[in-house]
Design a protein around this motif. Structure first.
Motif, PDB file in Angstrom:
ATOM      1  N   ALA A 173       0.847  -1.190   0.000  1.00 25.83           N
ATOM      2  CA  ALA A 173       0.000   0.000   0.000  1.00 25.83           C
ATOM      3  C   ALA A 173       0.881   1.239   0.000  1.00 25.83           C
ATOM      4  O   ALA A 173       2.046   1.191   0.419  1.00 25.83           O
ATOM      5  CB  ALA A 173      -0.911  -0.011   1.218  1.00 25.83           C
ATOM      6  N   PRO A 174       0.375   2.386  -0.465  1.00 28.23           N
ATOM      7  CA  PRO A 174       1.203   3.602  -0.524  1.00 28.23           C
ATOM      8  C   PRO A 174       1.843   3.971   0.805  1.00 28.23           C
ATOM      9  O   PRO A 174       2.953   4.518   0.831  1.00 28.23           O
ATOM     10  CB  PRO A 174       0.204   4.672  -0.983  1.00 28.23           C
ATOM     11  CG  PRO A 174      -0.830   3.917  -1.747  1.00 28.23           C
ATOM     12  CD  PRO A 174      -0.956   2.591  -1.064  1.00 28.23           C
ATOM     13  N   PRO A 179       7.147  -3.922   0.880  1.00 22.71           N
ATOM     14  CA  PRO A 179       6.091  -4.860   0.486  1.00 22.71           C
ATOM     15  C   PRO A 179       5.990  -6.029   1.450  1.00 22.71           C
ATOM     16  O   PRO A 179       6.956  -6.399   2.115  1.00 22.71           O
ATOM     17  CB  PRO A 179       6.538  -5.317  -0.902  1.00 22.71           C
ATOM     18  CG  PRO A 179       8.019  -5.160  -0.898  1.00 22.71           C
ATOM     19  CD  PRO A 179       8.286  -3.954  -0.060  1.00 22.71           C
ATOM     20  N   GLY A 180       4.805  -6.609   1.512  1.00 23.45           N
ATOM     21  CA  GLY A 180       4.577  -7.830   2.267  1.00 23.45           C
ATOM     22  C   GLY A 180       3.967  -8.876   1.357  1.00 23.45           C
ATOM     23  O   GLY A 180       3.708  -8.634   0.178  1.00 23.45           O
ATOM     24  N   PHE A 181       3.755 -10.067   1.927  1.00 26.36           N
ATOM     25  CA  PHE A 181       3.206 -11.168   1.136  1.00 26.36           C
ATOM     26  C   PHE A 181       1.945 -11.680   1.827  1.00 26.36           C
ATOM     27  O   PHE A 181       1.885 -11.785   3.053  1.00 26.36           O
ATOM     28  CB  PHE A 181       4.219 -12.304   1.013  1.00 26.36           C
ATOM     29  CG  PHE A 181       3.706 -13.494   0.231  1.00 26.36           C
ATOM     30  CD1 PHE A 181       3.801 -13.525  -1.152  1.00 26.36           C
ATOM     31  CD2 PHE A 181       3.114 -14.575   0.877  1.00 26.36           C
ATOM     32  CE1 PHE A 181       3.316 -14.599  -1.874  1.00 26.36           C
ATOM     33  CE2 PHE A 181       2.627 -15.663   0.168  1.00 26.36           C
ATOM     34  CZ  PHE A 181       2.737 -15.668  -1.215  1.00 26.36           C
ATOM     35  N   TRP A 233       1.196  -3.077  -7.237  1.00 29.33           N
ATOM     36  CA  TRP A 233       2.607  -3.098  -6.858  1.00 29.33           C
ATOM     37  C   TRP A 233       3.487  -3.619  -7.986  1.00 29.33           C
ATOM     38  O   TRP A 233       4.619  -3.191  -8.158  1.00 29.33           O
ATOM     39  CB  TRP A 233       2.772  -3.938  -5.593  1.00 29.33           C
ATOM     40  CG  TRP A 233       4.178  -4.205  -5.146  1.00 29.33           C
ATOM     41  CD1 TRP A 233       4.747  -5.420  -4.917  1.00 29.33           C
ATOM     42  CD2 TRP A 233       5.202  -3.245  -4.854  1.00 29.33           C
ATOM     43  NE1 TRP A 233       6.053  -5.291  -4.506  1.00 29.33           N
ATOM     44  CE2 TRP A 233       6.365  -3.956  -4.458  1.00 29.33           C
ATOM     45  CE3 TRP A 233       5.254  -1.851  -4.900  1.00 29.33           C
ATOM     46  CZ2 TRP A 233       7.550  -3.323  -4.103  1.00 29.33           C
ATOM     47  CZ3 TRP A 233       6.447  -1.224  -4.552  1.00 29.33           C
ATOM     48  CH2 TRP A 233       7.577  -1.953  -4.156  1.00 29.33           C
ATOM     49  N   GLU A 234       2.966  -4.530  -8.815  1.00 24.71           N
ATOM     50  CA  GLU A 234       3.816  -5.200  -9.800  1.00 24.71           C
ATOM     51  C   GLU A 234       3.806  -4.560 -11.185  1.00 24.71           C
ATOM     52  O   GLU A 234       4.707  -4.814 -11.978  1.00 24.71           O
ATOM     53  CB  GLU A 234       3.376  -6.654  -9.957  1.00 24.71           C
ATOM     54  CG  GLU A 234       2.056  -6.817 -10.719  1.00 24.71           C
ATOM     55  CD  GLU A 234       1.597  -8.255 -10.883  1.00 24.71           C
ATOM     56  OE1 GLU A 234       2.274  -9.164 -10.381  1.00 24.71           O
ATOM     57  OE2 GLU A 234       0.533  -8.463 -11.502  1.00 24.71           O
TER      58      GLU A 234
END
Length: 402
Positions: A173-174, A179-181, A233-234
């Motif tokens: 998230a902004p 990043p998380g998974f 994100w990707e």
């Protein structure tokens, strides 16, 4: 007219005759080509043998051999099927080849060779631009010059009714520092229309818009499931990947292109003159007047109008081959999300809820911003047919599993 007793207003009358692949309860392991008429499925290969007609293409367990045979064969086969179901003289031979729809299982009707998804609705693209780039031009500079698209994953195209397992991936998230998974928290739908390629083309040879009907076998409904948090994100700089590739659902019936002659309309007026290979002003218009409905847990949430699409399927086909890329039998290309100008005509939850700011209210008192486990999405569509009839596309359904 047909000798089979079906309601006069059935969207699966003799003017439609969509193709699918089915197995019957008595032989669950044997897949056969079927043609829908009313609430019955005609075993096409058995019918051909019963009337003494060639059956090799209709005896296959997938539509690919028939699709590869080309438009002349498609028209001959469609004409024969129409005759068998319209001429009373064929009734004794053909009637035993009809099975109740409720007693068959429907399968993915063709082997998908490649899958390309476009981004052809100006309303959809503009809405997403306003959501993600407030204060800027909603459309990217290239949007009105070419049909934007991406390559999807052919191996995860599934038939309607196949459950959709909530995907996992990286999310950021902004406000997150890193990043998380985990499981997607922003699982979405995209109401689309798919076009199925029959006749292939040679590598290094562009397919012009004028050859559209020579290569496209038929049309289906399509839901391009989307994990918006994974996608966000990707997708920079190369575009969608894991946020899209986990599942794409298609309806089990392929409506022949020839069944949609009365649905053809001119596309919306364009305010940017297209380059020559995309200029359809002097040729055949391939806009289609399809009325789509999207339901969530039995409640209709949207009615996207396909006639509003800025780029047509003929332009998309021309664009994706203009560099010499070849077509293969079984290629599937999709329109992109279908959205109209009104809130209740938007074809994705991210638009309907304005990225979660305005949740959709359901009759049971619950609300949705994005899909929850157990939710079921159903998409249907019809198009104008001859003499005031409607052409049905069947359903594309999917239930979310945890």
């Amino acid at each position: 007219m047909t000798w089979l007793a079906i309601p006069q207003d059935s969207p699966y009358g003799i003017h439609n005759l969509p193709y699918g692949v089915f197995s019957a309860n008595d032989q669950p392991g044997r897949r056969r080509i079927g043609v829908r008429i009313g609430d019955h499925v005609l075993d096409a290969g058995a019918a051909a043998r019963a009337v003494g007609a060639p059956s090799v293409l209709l005896d296959a367990d997938t539509l690919n051999p028939l699709m590869a045979a080309g438009r002349r064969t498609w028209r001959e086969v469609r004409g024969a099927l129409t005759e068998w179901l319209a001429d009373e003289a064929h009734r004794p031979a053909v009637a035993p080849c009809l099975l109740p729809l409720a007693e068959v299982e429907l399968h993915l009707p063709f082997e998908v060779a490649d899958y390309v998804d476009f981004y052809a609705s100006e309303h959809h693209a503009s809405n997403l631009g306003r959501i993600f780039r407030p204060g800027s031009e909603p459309l990217t500079p290239n949007w009105k010059h070419l049909p934007i698209g991406y390559h999807g994953r052919a191996g995860t195209v599934v038939v309607s009714g196949t459950p959709v397992v909530r995907p996992s991936g990286q999310r950021k998230a902004p406000a997150d520092a890193a990043p998380g998974f985990g499981k997607s928290r922003r699982l979405d739908i995209e109401a689309e229309v798919g076009f199925v390629v029959g006749a292939p083309s040679e590598l290094g040879t562009a397919v012009p818009m004028s050859a559209f009907r020579e290569h496209v076998f038929g049309v289906c409904l399509l839901n391009d499931w989307s994990a918006r948090d994974i996608q966000a994100w990707e997708y920079v700089p190369l575009g969608p990947f894991l946020g899209k590739s986990f599942a794409t659902s298609v309806s089990p019936w392929i409506v022949p292109l020839d069944a949609l002659e009365h649905a053809r309309v001119a596309p919306p007026a364009r305010d940017v003159e297209p380059l020559g290979y995309l200029d359809d002003r002097g040729g055949e218009p391939w806009g289609l007047d399809l009325a789509i409905e999207v339901s969530l847990n039995g409640h209709r949430i949207s009615r996207p109008p396909f006639a509003t699409m800025y780029w047509t399927a003929a332009q998309q086909l021309a664009h994706m081959t203009v560099n010499g890329a070849s077509l293969r039998t079984g290629d599937l290309f999709a329109s992109g999300t279908v959205s109209g100008p009104e809130v209740d005509t938007r074809g994705a939850l991210i638009e309907l809820t304005w990225n979660g700011e305005n949740p959709v209210k359901l009759p049971d008192g619950t609300t949705r911003t994005f899909l929850e486990d157990g939710d079921e999405v159903v998409m249907t569509a019809t198009a104008p047919g001859p003499d005031g009839s409607r052409i049905g596309f069947g359903e594309v359904t999917g239930r979310i599993l945890p």
